[in-house]
Scaffold this motif. Structure first.
Motif, short mmCIF file in Angstrom:
data_model
loop_
_atom_site.label_atom_id
_atom_site.label_comp_id
_atom_site.label_asym_id
_atom_site.label_seq_id
_atom_site.Cartn_x
_atom_site.Cartn_y
_atom_site.Cartn_z
N VAL A 150 0.81 -1.22 0.00
CA VAL A 150 0.00 0.00 0.00
C VAL A 150 0.84 1.27 0.00
O VAL A 150 0.74 2.12 -0.88
CB VAL A 150 -0.92 0.02 1.24
N VAL A 151 1.70 1.34 1.00
CA VAL A 151 2.35 2.62 1.25
C VAL A 151 3.27 3.01 0.10
O VAL A 151 3.29 4.16 -0.32
CB VAL A 151 3.13 2.57 2.58
N ALA B 179 2.97 2.62 -2.89
CA ALA B 179 2.23 3.15 -4.03
C ALA B 179 2.10 4.66 -3.96
O ALA B 179 2.10 5.35 -4.97
CB ALA B 179 0.85 2.50 -4.09
N TYR B 180 2.03 5.23 -2.73
CA TYR B 180 1.91 6.68 -2.59
C TYR B 180 3.18 7.40 -3.03
O TYR B 180 3.14 8.52 -3.51
CB TYR B 180 1.62 7.05 -1.13
N PHE B 181 4.32 6.71 -2.82
CA PHE B 181 5.58 7.38 -3.12
C PHE B 181 5.95 7.28 -4.59
O PHE B 181 6.74 8.05 -5.09
CB PHE B 181 6.71 6.78 -2.26
N PRO C 90 2.34 8.35 -10.06
CA PRO C 90 1.10 7.69 -10.45
C PRO C 90 1.25 7.05 -11.82
O PRO C 90 1.90 7.60 -12.71
CB PRO C 90 0.07 8.83 -10.45
#
Ligand SMILES: Nc1ncnc2c1ncn2[C@@H]1O[C@H](COP(=O)(O)OP(=O)(O)OP(=O)(O)O)[C@@H](O)[C@H]1O
Ligand SMILES: [Mg+2]
Lengths: 261, 430
Positions: free
Chosen positions: B280-281, B283-285, B288
């Protein structure tokens, strides 16, 4: 050791004027503890020097400074014309010229005797494997254990292991050999075989610095005996003079302790 | 007795009595049983209790296995066939084996991972058995690229470009390393990255060259996924762990500091947390739309996790070596990397084998944790698609028993190998 005073004549002709090791005003501290104080020592090529002194007097530290196993903080050490600096290349050069034999042999237990002897020549000197093995067998024959070449150190007796350690050093063809109490971890009956090997080496003219309490050995092969106490060289002299007419009280006390019984 | 002697001598032995067999209590089975099973009252009680326990287990297990139904299309059909008798519903294994082993991998391409699996043994052989010719190690070095191509498919140019990047990096490194290690290292890394960047254009240009049908990472699952994760993560974490262990011992404060921080941080965090981070995490970094493969992310996390543990195991081995070994190497003029490679590590690793195997086996089993972040490894497959289907809802024992058996076979193999290796390396007191 029972070694008589009528030892074979010393081959003093081997000693040249060339200087092998010179130590000038060398000082060393372990933390705040001043282990070696103002050491001055010159060793000529071919000289055999025995260093003795009470436990903790800094004998090991002194000879370990010569091949930079310990770093000295003050003063100058010159080995074979090269001044010892903290540069790693410089240290490795000096180490490959100076052989060292330890009290506890320090053979590599995972390698056979032969591999112990060929490792450094192959990797440091880049000697071809075949040639390194021939050299190794030559020196193993010299220390009288060629038949053990394919065994592992753990399968040998203490005396045999120490002779392998000597052969391992010799395979690098060093110009100077350092011995740190090579016989003091051995049973009495094994001491002689190691000393005999060292005597043979001395007779061939190897420059040797030897920390030992074997006074018979000192009388037989040493050109000079050095007495150390509390990090200082207290007295040095020819063996006969040293043993018969010690100058300082501390030397007298030390000699009476180790020769007295 | 003959007459000749009888006259002159009181007694002469002419024939020896046949040696009598030892009493029954002294031979074979009976002796063994007496000595090992009934040597004392306590021992006898324990023996009887154990026999009862084994008997009880077998009365439960044997009918379950012997009566097992292998041919049915759902759990209901199984129950009908059994008609009230005890028996396992092994039909689920027969029907769903491809999901259990390969996940959603395309069925007509099963030969590809199978081939990679067989090649893996050939690639590992020279590493595991040092008496094989050293030249085979070239095959070992090529294996990861071949295996990647086989399993994931796509153009052969991708793994080839990656491989050539490594080669380019190595060439630059070996040129510069004589001047200084740091220069060689940095030069090598830069050369490899430049090469990969440049080759990116070529590869995208001609993406169909010698290509196998590409398989998406999310279709790779089942026990195959556990194996891939286990093998890749272990192979990478071992050298990484060695580097960290040496780093922790380093006399250079910065290297030492980072090694300690890394090891302590990773060891202080549960693996499952790291996996959530990967899932999950991260993916934020990431920018996109960038598609940073989930399997790769998970691999990185498991590798980091295992390497911290392996580093600590190896540190124990390093600490167990007497200082004299370092000094002997130094006094012979060996430099740092030589004395590590030739003297220190061979001995330290040998001492560390049991610990490393412990980590390896644990890590391999921990790969099943990826089922928690909805990846369909063996356990994920069982819990997800299979148990959730109306046909097989309720066949727990058979499925988890099968999973346990598969893992057991592999872990037992690893453990047997390590014991063999320890005997091989035993040189101290033969
Ligand atoms: N690594 C070290 N750190 C701190 N102190 C040390 C270290 N090595 C040696 N010393 C101290 O330095 C002093 C000299 O030690 P050294 O080993 O040179 O003595 P030695 O004369 O060889 O004695 P021995 O006959 O017992 O071998 C001793 O007091 C010892 O405790
Ligand atoms: Mg000492």
């Amino acid at each position: 050791m029972a070694m008589t005073d009528t030892a074979p004549a010393r081959t003093d002709a081997n000693i040249s004027d060339e200087i092998a090791i010179s130590i000038e005003n060398m000082n060393k501290w372990f933390g705040t503890f001043h282990v070696l104080r103002d050491i001055d020592l010159t060793v000529n090529r071919g000289e055999r020097i025995v260093i003795c002194g009470p436990s903790g007097s800094g004998k090991s530290t002194l000879i370990r400074c010569i091949n930079a196993l310990e770093e000295h903080q003050k003063g100058k050490i010159t080995v074979d014309g090269t001044v010892l600096s903290s540069d790693i290349k410089n240290i490795d050069t000096i180490r490959s010229e100076v052989g060292m034999v330890f009290q506890h042999f320090n053979l590599f237990p995972h390698l056979t005797i032969l591999e112990n002897c060929t490792l450094a020549p192959i990797w440091v000197r880049k000697t071809p494997k075949r040639e390194a093995e021939e050299t190794a067998m030559h020196f193993l024959t010299k220390v009288k254990i060629p038949e053990q070449a394919n065994k592992y150190p753990g399968q040998l007796s203490g005396g045999q292991q120490q002779r392998v350690a000597i052969a391992r050093s010799l395979c690098m063809r060093p110009r100077i050999m350092l011995f740190d109490e090579p016989t003091s971890a051995l049973d009495p009956e094994m001491i002689k075989e190691v000393l005999d090997t060292m005597i043979e080496l001395a007779e061939e003219g190897m420059t040797m610095l030897c920390v030992t309490h074997e006074m018979g050995f000192a009388r037989q092969v040493a050109n000079r005996v050095i007495f150390m106490d509390e990090g200082q060289i207290v007295e040095q002299n020819e063996p006969e003079e040293f043993f018969n007419n010690p100058k300082s009280d501390r030397t007298k006390l030390f000699l009476s302790q180790i020769l007295g019984h | 007795m003959s007459d000749t002697h009888a006259s002159s001598v009181a007694f002469v032995r002419e024939t020896a009595i046949e040696p009598a067999p030892p009493p029954a209590t002294e031979t074979g089975l009976i002796k063994w049983v007496r000595e090992n099973l009934f040597s004392s009252t306590m021992n006898s009680i324990l023996t009887v209790l154990s026999i009862l326990a084994v008997y009880y287990l077998l009365t439960l297990l044997l009918p379950w296995i012997m009566n097992g139904v292998w041919d049915a299309s759902s759990i209901r059909e199984c129950r009908e066939k059994l008609d009230g008798a005890t028996g396992g519903c092994f039909a689920v294994l027969a029907e769903r084996w491809h999901q259990l082993v390969f996940g959603r991998y395309p069925q007509d391409s099963y030969w590809r991972p199978m081939l990679a699996f067989v090649l893996m043994f050939a690639a590992f052989a020279p590493v595991l058995f040092s008496n094989l010719p050293r030249k085979l190690l070239i095959g070992t070095a090529l294996f990861p690229f071949v295996a990647y191509w086989l399993v994931w498919g796509g153009s052969v140019l991708v793994p080839v470009a990656v491989l050539l990047g490594f080669v380019a990096g190595y060439l630059v490194y070996s040129r510069l390393v004589d001047q200084s290690f740091a220069m060689g290292f940095v030069g090598g890394v830069v050369a490899a990255i430049l090469f990969w960047w440049a080759s990116g254009f070529v590869v995208t240009e001609d993406a169909s060259f010698m290509s196998l049908p590409a398989v998406e990472s999310r279709d790779i699952g089942g026990f195959m996924l556990n194996l891939i994760l286990g093998v890749v993560c272990l192979s990478v974490s071992l050298p990484l762990g060695i580097a960290l262990a040496l780093g922790r011992q380093s006399s250079m404060p910065i290297i030492k500091f980072f090694s300690v921080i890394f090891i302590e941080f990773i060891r202080g965090v549960p693996l499952i947390t790291l996996l959530f981070v990967a899932n999950v995490v991260l993916a934020y970094f990431l920018p996109p739309g960038s598609n940073f493969d989930l399997i790769l992310r998970v691999m990185i996390m498991i590798t980091l996790f295992a390497s911290a543990y392996i580093a600590e195991v190896i540190r124990g081995g390093l600490a167990a070596l007497p200082r004299g070994q370092y000094e002997a190497g130094d006094s012979l003029g060996l430099d740092y990397s030589q004395s590590m490679r030739l003297i220190i590590l061979p001995q330290a690793l040998k001492i560390s084998i049991p610990g490393i195997v412990n980590v390896a086996v644990g890590l391999f089993k921990d790969t099943t944790l990826v089922s928690v972040i909805s990846m369909f490894d063996l356990v994920g497959m069982v819990r997800g698609p299979i148990l959730a289907s109306t046909d097989w809802n309720g066949v727990y024992w058979e499925l988890f028993g099968f999973a346990a058996l598969l893992f057991f076979v592999f872990c037992y193999g690893i453990s047997q190998y390590s014991q063999w290796l320890e005997r091989q390396l035993q040189t101290d007191h033969r």
